[in-house]
Scaffold this motif. Structure first.
Motif: not given
Length: 190
Positions: A77-95
């Motif tokens: 959460s980065c505030g209301n209504p702010c939200q961030v969703t990260n998809f973290i992979s084995r290597n940062n090139k696929q994030d």
């Protein structure tokens, strides 16, 4: 003769079990380590094959769930209504990252999100620039619901999901007020 046969077998077993394993076991996990009880100061760690890397340093506690063998999902959460969703992979090139997450198919990595600027519901593969428009948020299928214009994703992400066949079941609302909007067959057109 029996003794030499026994020693030969013993030597063979020793040789078999002393060799390094030919099969490489890969481990992949993402987790957080917090430095306080209130979870306001946490590090998010990506660990691949025992090698640890700080993915985020000193962030507020986040929800981390494994999507599949290739990705972990981290909601912050980065505030209301702010939200961030990260998809973290084995290597940062696929994030990958989105700030308007609705749902993800763990089998195909098909991501559904909203585009508030263009007021659309869209689908794309993780790490793909090819975006498919599923619906405009002011179209007739949304007439019976009151979409929050500043953050439309919030009303859909609570209950929407992918079924076993890879179709998006788009549901608007919460536990108290839930409405099926529409099923979208294979939204990423795979």
């Amino acid at each position: 003769m029996k003794i030499s046969f026994f020693l030969l077998n013993l030597w063979g077993l020793f040789f078999l079990f002393s060799q390094p394993s030919l099969a490489k076991i890969e481990t992949f996990k993402v987790y957080q380590q917090c430095h306080d009880d209130s979870e306001f100061h946490c590090d998010v760690i990506r660990e691949v094959d025992g090698k640890k890397e700080i993915y985020f340093k000193d962030v507020r506690g986040s929800q981390i769930v494994q999507v599949n063998q290739d990705y972990f999902q981290m909601k912050s959460s980065c505030g209301n209504p702010c939200q961030v969703t990260n998809f973290i992979s084995r290597n940062n090139k696929q994030d990958d990252i989105t700030d308007e997450f609705v749902a993800i198919d763990p089998k195909t990595n098909c991501l559904v999100e909203t585009d508030t600027r263009k007021y659309k519901l869209i689908a794309r593969q993780l790490k793909s620039k090819k975006v498919l428009t599923l619906a405009k948020l002011n179209s007739n299928i949304f007439n019976k619901v009151d979409i929050y214009t500043q953050a439309p994703y919030r009303d859909f992400q609570r209950k929407s999901y992918f079924d076993a066949q890879g179709n998006l079941v788009l549901i608007f609302g919460s536990d108290e007020d839930e409405k099926l909007i529409q099923n979208f067959a294979n939204p990423c057109k795979l």
